[in-house]
Design a protein around this motif. Structure first.
Motif, PDB file in Angstrom:
ATOM      1  N   ASP A   1       0.823  -1.214   0.000  1.00  0.00           N
ATOM      2  CA  ASP A   1       0.000   0.000   0.000  1.00  0.00           C
ATOM      3  C   ASP A   1       0.856   1.262   0.000  1.00  0.00           C
ATOM      4  OD1 ASP A   1      -2.533  -1.107  -0.126  1.00  0.00           O
ATOM      5  OD2 ASP A   1      -2.632  -1.432   2.030  1.00  0.00           O
ATOM      6  N   SER A   2       1.969   1.230   0.755  1.00  0.00           N
ATOM      7  CA  SER A   2       2.835   2.426   0.796  1.00  0.00           C
ATOM      8  C   SER A   2       3.394   2.717  -0.575  1.00  0.00           C
ATOM      9  CB  SER A   2       4.017   2.236   1.744  1.00  0.00           C
ATOM     10  OG  SER A   2       3.595   2.074   3.040  1.00  0.00           O
ATOM     11  N   ALA A   3       3.904   1.692  -1.243  1.00  0.00           N
ATOM     12  CA  ALA A   3       4.503   1.899  -2.565  1.00  0.00           C
ATOM     13  C   ALA A   3       3.460   2.453  -3.532  1.00  0.00           C
ATOM     14  CB  ALA A   3       5.089   0.596  -3.086  1.00  0.00           C
ATOM     15  N   CYS A   4       2.242   1.914  -3.477  1.00  0.00           N
ATOM     16  CA  CYS A   4       1.187   2.397  -4.384  1.00  0.00           C
ATOM     17  C   CYS A   4       0.830   3.843  -4.061  1.00  0.00           C
ATOM     18  CB  CYS A   4      -0.053   1.511  -4.268  1.00  0.00           C
ATOM     19  SG  CYS A   4       0.218  -0.110  -4.978  1.00  0.00           S
ATOM     20  N   GLU A   5       0.703   4.128  -2.762  1.00  0.00           N
ATOM     21  CA  GLU A   5       0.338   5.485  -2.366  1.00  0.00           C
ATOM     22  C   GLU A   5       1.424   6.476  -2.804  1.00  0.00           C
ATOM     23  OE1 GLU A   5      -2.186   6.170   1.364  1.00  0.00           O
ATOM     24  OE2 GLU A   5      -0.140   6.570   1.997  1.00  0.00           O
ATOM     25  N   GLU A   6       2.680   6.072  -2.588  1.00  0.00           N
ATOM     26  CA  GLU A   6       3.793   6.967  -2.910  1.00  0.00           C
ATOM     27  C   GLU A   6       3.966   7.100  -4.424  1.00  0.00           C
ATOM     28  OE1 GLU A   6       7.200   6.706  -0.443  1.00  0.00           O
ATOM     29  OE2 GLU A   6       5.919   7.019   1.295  1.00  0.00           O
ATOM     30  N   ALA A   7       3.734   6.004  -5.157  1.00  0.00           N
ATOM     31  CA  ALA A   7       3.843   6.074  -6.623  1.00  0.00           C
ATOM     32  C   ALA A   7       2.784   7.032  -7.154  1.00  0.00           C
ATOM     33  CB  ALA A   7       3.663   4.688  -7.231  1.00  0.00           C
ATOM     34  N   HIS A   8       1.598   6.956  -6.602  1.00  0.00           N
ATOM     35  CA  HIS A   8       0.523   7.827  -7.047  1.00  0.00           C
ATOM     36  C   HIS A   8       0.846   9.280  -6.720  1.00  0.00           C
ATOM     37  CE1 HIS A   8      -3.672   9.423  -7.152  1.00  0.00           C
ATOM     38  NE2 HIS A   8      -3.600   8.757  -8.273  1.00  0.00           N
ATOM     39  N   TYR A   9       1.397   9.486  -5.538  1.00  0.00           N
ATOM     40  CA  TYR A   9       1.806  10.834  -5.128  1.00  0.00           C
ATOM     41  C   TYR A   9       2.852  11.384  -6.111  1.00  0.00           C
ATOM     42  CZ  TYR A   9       3.564  14.577  -2.110  1.00  0.00           C
ATOM     43  OH  TYR A   9       3.941  15.791  -1.613  1.00  0.00           O
ATOM     44  N   LEU A  10       3.840  10.541  -6.426  1.00  0.00           N
ATOM     45  CA  LEU A  10       4.911  10.965  -7.340  1.00  0.00           C
ATOM     46  C   LEU A  10       4.377  11.227  -8.744  1.00  0.00           C
ATOM     47  CD1 LEU A  10       7.773   8.481  -6.316  1.00  0.00           C
ATOM     48  CD2 LEU A  10       7.744  10.952  -5.932  1.00  0.00           C
ATOM     49  N   SER A  11       3.354  10.456  -9.142  1.00  0.00           N
ATOM     50  CA  SER A  11       2.836  10.589 -10.513  1.00  0.00           C
ATOM     51  C   SER A  11       2.265  11.984 -10.766  1.00  0.00           C
ATOM     52  CB  SER A  11       1.773   9.527 -10.795  1.00  0.00           C
ATOM     53  OG  SER A  11       0.572   9.842 -10.114  1.00  0.00           O
ATOM     54  N   LYS A  12       1.877  12.653  -9.684  1.00  0.00           N
ATOM     55  CA  LYS A  12       1.317  13.997  -9.856  1.00  0.00           C
ATOM     56  C   LYS A  12       2.428  15.048 -10.021  1.00  0.00           C
ATOM     57  CE  LYS A  12      -1.837  12.884  -6.507  1.00  0.00           C
ATOM     58  NZ  LYS A  12      -2.467  13.274  -5.297  1.00  0.00           N
ATOM     59  N   LEU A  13       3.624  14.694  -9.616  1.00  0.00           N
ATOM     60  CA  LEU A  13       4.750  15.633  -9.694  1.00  0.00           C
ATOM     61  C   LEU A  13       5.697  15.320 -10.837  1.00  0.00           C
ATOM     62  CD1 LEU A  13       5.735  15.414  -5.909  1.00  0.00           C
ATOM     63  CD2 LEU A  13       4.664  17.387  -6.982  1.00  0.00           C
ATOM     64  N   CYS A  14       5.823  14.047 -11.129  1.00  0.00           N
ATOM     65  CA  CYS A  14       6.875  13.610 -12.053  1.00  0.00           C
ATOM     66  C   CYS A  14       6.299  13.324 -13.432  1.00  0.00           C
ATOM     67  CB  CYS A  14       7.545  12.339 -11.532  1.00  0.00           C
ATOM     68  SG  CYS A  14       8.215  12.538  -9.867  1.00  0.00           S
ATOM     69  N   THR A  15       7.159  13.394 -14.439  1.00  0.00           N
ATOM     70  CA  THR A  15       6.690  13.098 -15.796  1.00  0.00           C
ATOM     71  C   THR A  15       6.406  11.606 -15.929  1.00  0.00           C
ATOM     72  OG1 THR A  15       9.011  13.034 -16.420  1.00  0.00           O
ATOM     73  CG2 THR A  15       7.788  15.035 -16.967  1.00  0.00           C
ATOM     74  N   LYS A  16       7.222  10.784 -15.276  1.00  0.00           N
ATOM     75  CA  LYS A  16       7.012   9.340 -15.363  1.00  0.00           C
ATOM     76  C   LYS A  16       7.487   8.666 -14.076  1.00  0.00           C
ATOM     77  CE  LYS A  16       8.028   5.240 -17.986  1.00  0.00           C
ATOM     78  NZ  LYS A  16       8.929   4.548 -18.892  1.00  0.00           N
ATOM     79  N   VAL A  17       6.739   7.663 -13.641  1.00  0.00           N
ATOM     80  CA  VAL A  17       7.133   6.888 -12.461  1.00  0.00           C
ATOM     81  C   VAL A  17       7.162   5.417 -12.878  1.00  0.00           C
ATOM     82  CG1 VAL A  17       6.537   6.246 -10.082  1.00  0.00           C
ATOM     83  CG2 VAL A  17       5.923   8.524 -10.948  1.00  0.00           C
ATOM     84  N   THR A  18       8.278   4.766 -12.623  1.00  0.00           N
ATOM     85  CA  THR A  18       8.354   3.334 -12.914  1.00  0.00           C
ATOM     86  C   THR A  18       8.351   2.579 -11.590  1.00  0.00           C
ATOM     87  OG1 THR A  18       9.702   3.829 -14.850  1.00  0.00           O
ATOM     88  CG2 THR A  18       9.659   1.530 -14.110  1.00  0.00           C
ATOM     89  N   MET A  19       7.437   1.641 -11.477  1.00  0.00           N
ATOM     90  CA  MET A  19       7.315   0.851 -10.230  1.00  0.00           C
ATOM     91  C   MET A  19       7.949  -0.504 -10.449  1.00  0.00           C
ATOM     92  SD  MET A  19       3.610   0.932  -8.427  1.00  0.00           S
ATOM     93  CE  MET A  19       3.851   0.418  -6.735  1.00  0.00           C
ATOM     94  N   LEU A  20       8.835  -0.879  -9.535  1.00  0.00           N
ATOM     95  CA  LEU A  20       9.489  -2.181  -9.639  1.00  0.00           C
ATOM     96  C   LEU A  20       8.860  -3.136  -8.628  1.00  0.00           C
ATOM     97  CD1 LEU A  20      13.231  -0.990  -9.771  1.00  0.00           C
ATOM     98  CD2 LEU A  20      11.590  -1.219 -11.665  1.00  0.00           C
ATOM     99  N   VAL A  21       8.230  -4.180  -9.139  1.00  0.00           N
ATOM    100  CA  VAL A  21       7.533  -5.158  -8.288  1.00  0.00           C
ATOM    101  C   VAL A  21       8.272  -6.492  -8.414  1.00  0.00           C
ATOM    102  CG1 VAL A  21       5.345  -6.367  -7.945  1.00  0.00           C
ATOM    103  CG2 VAL A  21       5.350  -3.955  -8.636  1.00  0.00           C
ATOM    104  N   ARG A  22       8.707  -7.045  -7.300  1.00  0.00           N
ATOM    105  CA  ARG A  22       9.578  -8.227  -7.422  1.00  0.00           C
ATOM    106  C   ARG A  22       8.827  -9.508  -7.785  1.00  0.00           C
ATOM    107  NH1 ARG A  22      11.639  -9.388  -1.207  1.00  0.00           N
ATOM    108  NH2 ARG A  22       9.570  -9.562  -0.274  1.00  0.00           N
ATOM    109  N   ARG A  23       7.543  -9.573  -7.448  1.00  0.00           N
ATOM    110  CA  ARG A  23       6.758 -10.762  -7.827  1.00  0.00           C
ATOM    111  C   ARG A  23       5.871 -10.424  -9.034  1.00  0.00           C
ATOM    112  NH1 ARG A  23       3.074 -12.450  -3.681  1.00  0.00           N
ATOM    113  NH2 ARG A  23       3.132 -10.361  -2.813  1.00  0.00           N
TER     114      ARG A  23
END
Ligand code: NDP
Length: 316
Positions: A159-181
């Motif tokens: 949940d933290s990674a998703c919340e933070e990725a979403h937060y970053l998506s509003k500021l950054c041009t692109k966000v890449t999420m690395l999921v190990r599974r």
């Protein structure tokens, strides 16, 4: 045998929660003694600029803010000690604590403000850029702003990674999420939110091999698909780690109620009380939701006020 030191209020930990508790306790003449812990100043000492703490219109560095909080606590005669508490015994009416220098303290009240530690991958390159302030962070809300208009990478699938990725998506041009599974750990709604955000790309089955840079700042991340074995480089200026936190509560576990992940449980919602009368908690060791300096400071204030009321109730 070393002498036993009696104190009215012992504060364990020196982040914003601990120092705020100290300021309030000292002003209430509780003569607080603070053990700063392994990382004096807490997690903020590893961040650069703090721009979201009210009262600093131009921002302040994390270490500078912690020095100011320390000075404010000392101004009211808080006994701030460099050292840490290694053991506690909260089984009796007196709260016994032992410091690393062997001092045995009997405290009428104890405020636990030991915080939590962000987990990191442990890669040498990650630690290098983390310590040198050049593009690695474990807190998007704290540091995301510095990467506005840029590309970032975030590792984690909870949940933290998703919340933070979403937060970053509003500021950054692109966000890449690395999921190990090949799937998220996060709740369905949080996972769907990132999957439905245009500028978030999710790479499943992907591990971080190395954080790349020129020694001054991050320029990309080398990743490896753990199914195909293929390696690739993702350009970015910010690398965010959101793989969980570990509350620093191990020494309390025999006496204080913790949840299944080690966070201290409040005995009474809306207070700072733990299950042990006279022992209170403030800050991230009981907070897995907000984790902000300002919320930690707020609960530090609550803990000192609750401790003061407890002392009055036992006739001090
Ligand atoms: P979690 O423990 O839930 O998730 C950690 C994530 O990091 C997992 O996806 C895990 O992968 C991944 N991870 C761990 N180690 C590594 C590694 N070495 N390399 C790559 N990935 C790794 O932590 P969170 O901080 O996300 O959440 C903690 C708690 O707080 C949860 O209960 C969560 O629900 C809650 N929370 C709730 C929020 C809300 O409701 N708004 C917001 C934030 C947190 P894997 O899945 O493979 O184990």
């Amino acid at each position: 045998m070393s002498e036993i030191e009696k104190v009215k209020c012992l504060i364990i930990g020196s982040g914003p929660a601990g120092y705020t508790a100290a300021i309030y306790a000292a002003r209430a003449e509780m003569k607080p003694v603070m053990y700063q812990g392994m990382q004096p100043g807490g997690q903020l000492t590893t961040t650069n600029e703090v721009e979201n703490f009210p009262g600093y219109p131009d921002g302040v560095t994390g270490p500078e803010m912690m020095l100011q909080l320390e000075a404010q606590a000392k101004r009211f005669d808080t006994d701030v000690r460099f050292g840490f508490i290694t053991k506690v015994d909260f089984s009796g009416g007196v709260h016994k604590c032992w410091a690393d220098d062997g001092t045995e303290i009997h405290a009428d009240t104890v405020i636990i403000s030991t915080g939590a530690s962000a987990k990191y991958l442990g890669l040498e390159s990650e630690q290098f850029y983390l310590k040198n302030g050049g593009g690695v962070s474990a807190c998007a809300v704290c540091d995301g702003f510095f990467y506005r208009g840029q590309e970032t990478v975030i590792v984690g699938a909870g949940d933290s990674a998703c919340e933070e990725a979403h937060y970053l998506s509003k500021l950054c041009t692109k966000v890449t999420m690395l999921v190990r599974r090949d799937e998220f750990r996060a709740s369905k709604i949080m996972a769907e939110r990132v999957q439905n955000t245009d500028n978030i790309e999710i790479l499943f089955n992907t591990n971080t091999v190395e954080v790349l840079g020129d020694g001054q700042g991050v320029s990309g991340v080398l990743v490896k698909n753990n199914v195909s074995g293929e390696e690739s480089t993702i350009p970015c200026t910010g690398f965010f780690v959101a793989i969980g936190h570990k509350p620093n509560t191990d020494i309390f576990k025999d006496y204080i109620d913790l949840d299944e992940t080690g966070y201290i449980e409040y005995a009474e919602p809306g207070t700072s009380k733990t299950n042990v009368p006279g022992v209170f908690v403030a800050g991230d060791s009981a907070d897995k939701t907000y984790r902000q300096a300002i919320t930690a400071a707020g609960t530090g204030c609550m803990a000192a006020l609750d401790a003061e009321r407890y002392l009055s109730s036992i006739g001090h």
